[in-house]
Write an enzyme that holds these catalytic residues in place. Sequence first.
Site, PDB file in Angstrom:
ATOM      1  N   ASN A  23       0.539  -1.049   0.079  1.00 23.16           N
ATOM      2  CA  ASN A  23      -0.159   0.058  -0.180  1.00 23.16           C
ATOM      3  C   ASN A  23       0.889   0.980  -0.126  1.00 23.16           C
ATOM      4  O   ASN A  23       0.117   2.570  -0.250  1.00 23.16           O
ATOM      5  CB  ASN A  23      -1.010   0.140   1.487  1.00 23.16           C
ATOM      6  CG  ASN A  23      -2.434  -1.055   0.840  1.00 23.16           C
ATOM      7  OD1 ASN A  23      -2.586  -1.489  -0.105  1.00 23.16           O
ATOM      8  ND2 ASN A  23      -2.882  -1.084   1.994  1.00 23.16           N
ATOM      9  N   ASP A 305      -7.107  -5.106   7.683  1.00 24.94           N
ATOM     10  CA  ASP A 305      -6.482  -5.537   6.203  1.00 24.94           C
ATOM     11  C   ASP A 305      -5.729  -7.203   6.551  1.00 24.94           C
ATOM     12  O   ASP A 305      -4.981  -8.035   6.195  1.00 24.94           O
ATOM     13  CB  ASP A 305      -5.449  -4.760   5.340  1.00 24.94           C
ATOM     14  CG  ASP A 305      -6.215  -3.951   4.663  1.00 24.94           C
ATOM     15  OD1 ASP A 305      -7.322  -3.423   4.312  1.00 24.94           O
ATOM     16  OD2 ASP A 305      -5.645  -3.102   3.747  1.00 24.94           O
TER      17      ASP A 305
HETATM   18  C1  UD1 Z   1      -6.497   1.267   1.405  1.00 25.90           C
HETATM   19  C2  UD1 Z   1      -5.701   0.067   1.386  1.00 25.90           C
HETATM   20  C3  UD1 Z   1      -7.092  -1.205   1.731  1.00 25.90           C
HETATM   21  C4  UD1 Z   1      -7.119  -0.787   3.655  1.00 25.90           C
HETATM   22  C5  UD1 Z   1      -7.408   0.679   3.813  1.00 25.90           C
HETATM   23  C6  UD1 Z   1      -8.410   1.202   5.395  1.00 25.90           C
HETATM   24  C7  UD1 Z   1      -4.335   0.951  -0.149  1.00 25.90           C
HETATM   25  C8  UD1 Z   1      -4.217   0.427  -1.547  1.00 25.90           C
HETATM   26  N1  UD1 Z   1      -5.436   0.470  -0.154  1.00 25.90           N
HETATM   27  O1  UD1 Z   1      -8.143   1.346   0.492  1.00 25.90           O
HETATM   28  O2  UD1 Z   1      -6.465  -2.407   1.330  1.00 25.90           O
HETATM   29  O3  UD1 Z   1      -8.252  -1.647   3.811  1.00 25.90           O
HETATM   30  O4  UD1 Z   1      -7.115   1.227   2.998  1.00 25.90           O
HETATM   31  O5  UD1 Z   1      -7.104   0.538   5.574  1.00 25.90           O
HETATM   32  O6  UD1 Z   1      -4.080   1.409   0.034  1.00 25.90           O
HETATM   33  N2  UD1 Z   1     -14.830   6.598   2.748  1.00 25.90           N
HETATM   34  C9  UD1 Z   1     -15.224   7.583   1.808  1.00 25.90           C
HETATM   35  N3  UD1 Z   1     -15.133   8.635   0.932  1.00 25.90           N
HETATM   36  C10 UD1 Z   1     -14.318   8.026   0.828  1.00 25.90           C
HETATM   37  C11 UD1 Z   1     -12.948   7.757   0.485  1.00 25.90           C
HETATM   38  C12 UD1 Z   1     -13.178   6.370   1.491  1.00 25.90           C
HETATM   39  O7  UD1 Z   1     -16.209   7.587   2.717  1.00 25.90           O
HETATM   40  O8  UD1 Z   1     -13.847   9.222  -0.132  1.00 25.90           O
HETATM   41  C13 UD1 Z   1     -14.429   5.526   3.070  1.00 25.90           C
HETATM   42  C14 UD1 Z   1     -14.362   4.338   2.620  1.00 25.90           C
HETATM   43  O9  UD1 Z   1     -15.867   3.667   2.449  1.00 25.90           O
HETATM   44  C15 UD1 Z   1     -14.298   3.622   3.861  1.00 25.90           C
HETATM   45  C16 UD1 Z   1     -13.543   4.103   4.634  1.00 25.90           C
HETATM   46  O10 UD1 Z   1     -13.563   5.436   4.121  1.00 25.90           O
HETATM   47  O11 UD1 Z   1     -15.384   3.274   4.808  1.00 25.90           O
HETATM   48  C17 UD1 Z   1     -11.854   3.862   4.444  1.00 25.90           C
HETATM   49  O12 UD1 Z   1     -11.597   3.309   3.256  1.00 25.90           O
HETATM   50  P1  UD1 Z   1      -9.918   4.027   3.206  1.00 25.90           P
HETATM   51  O13 UD1 Z   1      -9.021   4.013   3.850  1.00 25.90           O
HETATM   52  O14 UD1 Z   1     -10.001   5.396   2.346  1.00 25.90           O
HETATM   53  O15 UD1 Z   1      -9.209   3.065   2.067  1.00 25.90           O
HETATM   54  P2  UD1 Z   1      -9.077   3.023   0.811  1.00 25.90           P
HETATM   55  O16 UD1 Z   1      -7.914   3.669   0.508  1.00 25.90           O
HETATM   56  O17 UD1 Z   1      -9.534   2.459  -0.504  1.00 25.90           O
END
Ligand code: UD1
Length: 427
Positions: A23, A305
């Site tokens: 990541n 994760d």
């Molecule tokens: C990253 C990791 C993933 C891990 C996650 C949480 C990478 C490539 N992937 O995913 O393996 O499970 O962090 O540790 O690094 N959310 C919103 N709006 C947004 C973005 C996110 O509401 O614009 C919410 C999502 O629905 C979720 C939460 O925020 O419930 C956390 O998501 P996020 O931390 O953004 O995950 P990723 O960065 O996609």
Amino acid sequence: MDKYVINGGRELHGEVVIGGAKNAAVAIIPAVVLAESPCRIENVPNISDVTLIANILQGLGATVKNVNKTTLEIDPTTIFTQVANYEQVKGMRASYYLLGALLGKYGKAEVAMPGGCNFGVRPVDLHIKAFEALGAKHTLKNGVIRVEAEKLVGNKIYLDVVSVGATMNAMLAAVKAEGYTEIENAAKEPHIVDLANFLNSMGANIKGAGTDTIKIRGVRTLHGTTYSIIPDQIEAGTYMVAAAATGGDVVVSNVIPRHLEVISAKLREMGVTVDEYDEAVRIISHGRLKKCTIKTQPHPGFPTDMQPQFSALLATARGISIVNENVWENRFQYVSELARLGAKISVEGKSAFIEGVDHLDAAPVKATDLRAGAAMLIAGLCARGTTEIENIGYIERGYENIVEKLRNLGADITKKRTMTTTEVVMA
Ligand code: UD1
């Protein structure tokens, strides 16, 4: 379709060397776009997600050279387009980092909505909110996000939900913006700090990464750098759990034990011995383990994760364990696969109730996403008999040389190549 075939029931013993953090790599590689000269990235994990993101950069015109198995040299000065289409990005969630990186460098980016692991709605509203706070406009049409700004200007960005992706993208877009940016309610994961350290090594001015507030003073140019990616916390955690689950004794090396503290704490609670060294942890496990409660949270909480791997471990622990998923809304899809091996798990809303059974019995199962696939591996390593795991492409997105690493620890695992219909006809 390729499969892993595991003859379970063998304890794991020996040493496993952990690779670079997936990541961090999938953010740092696109971040190279921001530099005015080539970058050399070391400790790059040998996984398919890295191959994908490197290919996407090449598609934009960057020159990417594999110096050796773990080192990439990327020259971003040959980039000729800021458009990444669906065919290029569909296999990969983290391709959204191109939005922040290209916007930060060229003032525009067009990236198709990404694919990747499916464990619930994965919105990008906070990424867009961050870009707009810096002065960009966005459109979303036919599954393609376009962001554009005449000039990016620093601002306060408040993230309503703690989001790794939005925090990283905000940093990428703000690092060259005019003036001062503050990201509030920022994610604090080790890979956030790693991206900030990488950008600072290119001449950026970022402070506070690893805390709730990240402070960025925009700089005009960023130069090439040589940088080594941190070890993968989740790969390390997965081997720690595999060692614990099989009743083994394994040294997990090339790690930062501080990043593993919450995983170590939970393993100790279950009765596993975890010894910490400067750059290694040793896991010693004997006898049946005790139940525990897991509540996933953003860092420094228990990482989502690692949730499926722990469920596989808890499947044979004594007592009823509760696993609470607070980050993703649909991260229990693997439960029905574990049930095929004899696990007793019921899911109600955000919680899984795991009644530990005496042992698991082999069965054919499939990986429903990357970490769910890791859970199947752990369960297969413990189960009596021969477990076959399908959909291993998910696992290879994030675990380098996993068959070789497990075999070195004494596991009986092979990768079985199954010919596709076309290959059978051609043969
Ligand atoms: C990253 C990791 C993933 C891990 C996650 C949480 C990478 C490539 N992937 O995913 O393996 O499970 O962090 O540790 O690094 N959310 C919103 N709006 C947004 C973005 C996110 O509401 O614009 C919410 C999502 O629905 C979720 C939460 O925020 O419930 C956390 O998501 P996020 O931390 O953004 O995950 P990723 O960065 O996609």
